[in-house]
Design an enzyme around this catalytic site. Structure first.
Site, PDB file in Angstrom:
ATOM      1  N   HIS A  81      -1.578   1.189   7.618  1.00 11.42           N
ATOM      2  CA  HIS A  81      -2.070   1.216   6.242  1.00 11.42           C
ATOM      3  C   HIS A  81      -2.018   2.640   5.699  1.00 11.42           C
ATOM      4  O   HIS A  81      -2.269   3.612   6.420  1.00 11.42           O
ATOM      5  CB  HIS A  81      -3.508   0.685   6.189  1.00 11.42           C
ATOM      6  CG  HIS A  81      -4.082   0.640   4.812  1.00 11.42           C
ATOM      7  ND1 HIS A  81      -3.573  -0.166   3.815  1.00 11.42           N
ATOM      8  CD2 HIS A  81      -5.130   1.317   4.258  1.00 11.42           C
ATOM      9  CE1 HIS A  81      -4.280   0.006   2.709  1.00 11.42           C
ATOM     10  NE2 HIS A  81      -5.226   0.898   2.958  1.00 11.42           N
ATOM     11  N   CYS A 129       0.829  -1.206   0.000  1.00  8.62           N
ATOM     12  CA  CYS A 129       0.000   0.000   0.000  1.00  8.62           C
ATOM     13  C   CYS A 129       0.864   1.257   0.000  1.00  8.62           C
ATOM     14  O   CYS A 129       0.469   2.300  -0.526  1.00  8.62           O
ATOM     15  CB  CYS A 129      -0.952   0.000   1.195  1.00  8.62           C
ATOM     16  SG  CYS A 129      -0.134   0.018   2.815  1.00  8.62           S
TER      17      CYS A 129
END
EC number: 3.4.19.12
Length: 494
Positions: free
Chosen positions: A440, A83
């Site tokens: 994240h 990510c």
């Protein structure tokens, strides 16, 4: 040791369980599971984890195919903890100057490369193709694959694991340096010119002796290969306020500006009301340098000392004619070791200056911090503008005249001559959730949604924002973007 947030969650559970206890009998396991869900929801609301909840389709009042809301940009597949790279790729897709730079490199190399571009410039080719794909606005959801970029990038950044959690800012620097390595290696001087004729002087000016007009054109071509849209120049100057002399002036290229936020007392949270301008001022603020020897101040004090003790005129004249550089031996040759001297005579200040603004400005908000026990993340919001004015941080605005000391060709000066050279427009915001070293990344990116006829108008009214988490994409408002706890900010020069 129980964390502060863990204690708060436990307290919420205790309050709720006390209220639903009936006749000293606990509710069923199913009810207790629901209770934990309620507690978690309350905890998340208290800590602002759902501030963008209205962006989720479940809570959105928008119709999927209603008007312009049906337009979306592609998401990116997560191929295993990447990510951090996906947000960088999405960010670059919104940087028009970066996409244009890659296209120019490929077009310029078309006539000089012996083989196919995909073989000679694999990273440039793969990245350009992917960014063009990510810049496509469609009415249906689509997901692109970053595998080709990851494979080609791995060939250059061999020690940077792209399938384990990494820092997004570090990924950007690896990508830029890998592109530079690939482009410079594949560069071919045109006609009979020789790269050995292109020299770098100490003041960063590139010279092409005895090449004439062709040499100048070759120099410009090489310069365009060498400097990308993220390349800016920082100047570092040392000044003595006691004798008003500039001791040194050094320059270095930068790709990102690392800014530290203002912190509350104790240093664990970002100060309320902190803005990006505060961080820039902190970064460029003057600081006092301790234990630094100013030769000019020393020579002035030495002249007074020799005059007081009645030294010979020849010694005084020798001291007066000395340039005061680092190789000066006046202290030993004139027997001035016993002269009283301390740094109280000098007041040395260090100042950072943005000597040249890049076309694309990437600002890294340094949220990782350390104490004596662990690394932790600085939480809190930093206000940032949609339009950033950096003209307040030019050399002239802070009273330091360095223009005469930077001897660069007029071709390099042209971008700086514009009165709007310090104005930037926000194009991308990268946000990190979780703790340092894990968590994240998501990204907000701006996209112009227009028809083919409107493409040349470049109107701000057509600018749309999207929130992207790997393959998930949804349209958001400017207020959602400005409310993000940014880790990286990408600005494009107007």
């Amino acid at each position: 040791m129980v964390s502060r947030r863990g204690s708060e969650t436990k307290a919420i559970v205790c309050v709720l369980t006390d209220r639903i206890r009936i006749s000293n009998q606990w509710v069923s396991h199913l009810s207790f599971a629901g209770l934990l869900g309620v507690a978690g929801f309350v905890f998340a609301q208290q800590h602002g984890l759902f501030r963008n909840l209205n962006n989720l389709k479940l809570f959105s009042g928008r119709e999927k195919d209603s008007g312009d809301d049906s337009f979306l940009v592609p998401g990116l597949q997560n191929l295993g903890n990447n990510c951090f790279l996906n947000v960088i790729l999405q960010a670059l897709a919104s940087c028009k100057d970066f996409r244009s730079f890659l296209q120019w490199v490929l077009e310029d190399a078309r006539g000089s490369l012996a083989g196919e571009q995909e073989e000679q410039l694999p990273l440039t080719f793969a990245l350009s193709a992917l960014l063009q794909e990510l810049g496509t606005v469609g009415s249906r959801r689509s997901v692109s694959n970053p595998r080709k970029v990851m494979v080609t990038l791995t060939d250059y950044a061999k020690n940077f694991n792209l399938t384990s959690q990494q820092d997004a800012a570090e990924a950007l620097l690896h990508l830029i340096s890998s592109l530079q390595e690939e482009i410079v290696v594949c560069y071919r001087p045109s006609q009979s010119s020789n790269l050995s004729d292109i020299l770098f002087s100490r003041n960063l000016r590139m010279l092409a002796p005895s090449e004439g007009l062709h040499g100048l054109m070759e120099l410009k071509r090489w310069h365009k290969h060498l400097r990308g849209p993220f390349d800016g120049i920082l100047g570092s100057t040392l000044m003595c306020r006691t004798c008003s002399s500039q001791i040194s002036l050094e320059f270095q290229f930068f790709h990102t500006l690392p800014l530290s936020p203002l912190l509350h007392h104790g240093g664990y949270n970002i100060m309320s009301g902190c803005t990006l301008e505060h961080c820039l001022k902190k970064f460029l603020n003057t600081e006092k340098v301790e234990n630094y020897f100013c030769y000019r101040c020393w020579h002035g004090a030495a002249l007074k000392y020799l005059s007081v003790i009645g030294a010979a005129e020849t010694e005084i004249e020798k001291l007066r004619s000395c340039g005061g550089e680092d190789q000066c031996d006046c202290k030993t040759s004139l027997h001035l070791q016993r002269m009283p001297w301390s740094n109280s005579y000098s007041h040395i200040l260090k100042q950072l200056i943005i000597a040249r603004f890049p076309k694309l400005l990437c600002i890294q908000v340094q949220r990782a911090s350390f104490n004596m026990f662990e690394e932790f993340k600085l939480s809190g919001h930093i206000a940032f503008p949609l339009v950033l004015n950096l003209s307040l941080f030019t050399p002239s605005s802070i009273g330091v005249n360095i223009e005469e000391r930077i001897e660069m060709s007029s071709e390099y000066q042209k971008p700086e001559a514009s009165k709007n050279h310090g104005m930037y427009r926000l194009v991308t915001v990268v946000e990190h959730f979780g703790r340092t070293g894990s968590g994240h990344y998501t990204v907000y990116r701006s996209v112009r949604v227009f028809s083919q006829e409107e493409e040349e108008e470049d109107c701000d009214e057509d600018l749309s924002w999207f929130s992207i988490s790997d393959s998930e994409v949804c349209r958001v408002s400017e207020s959602d973007v400005l409310g993000a706890e940014a880790s990286l900010l990408f600005y494009e020069r107007l």
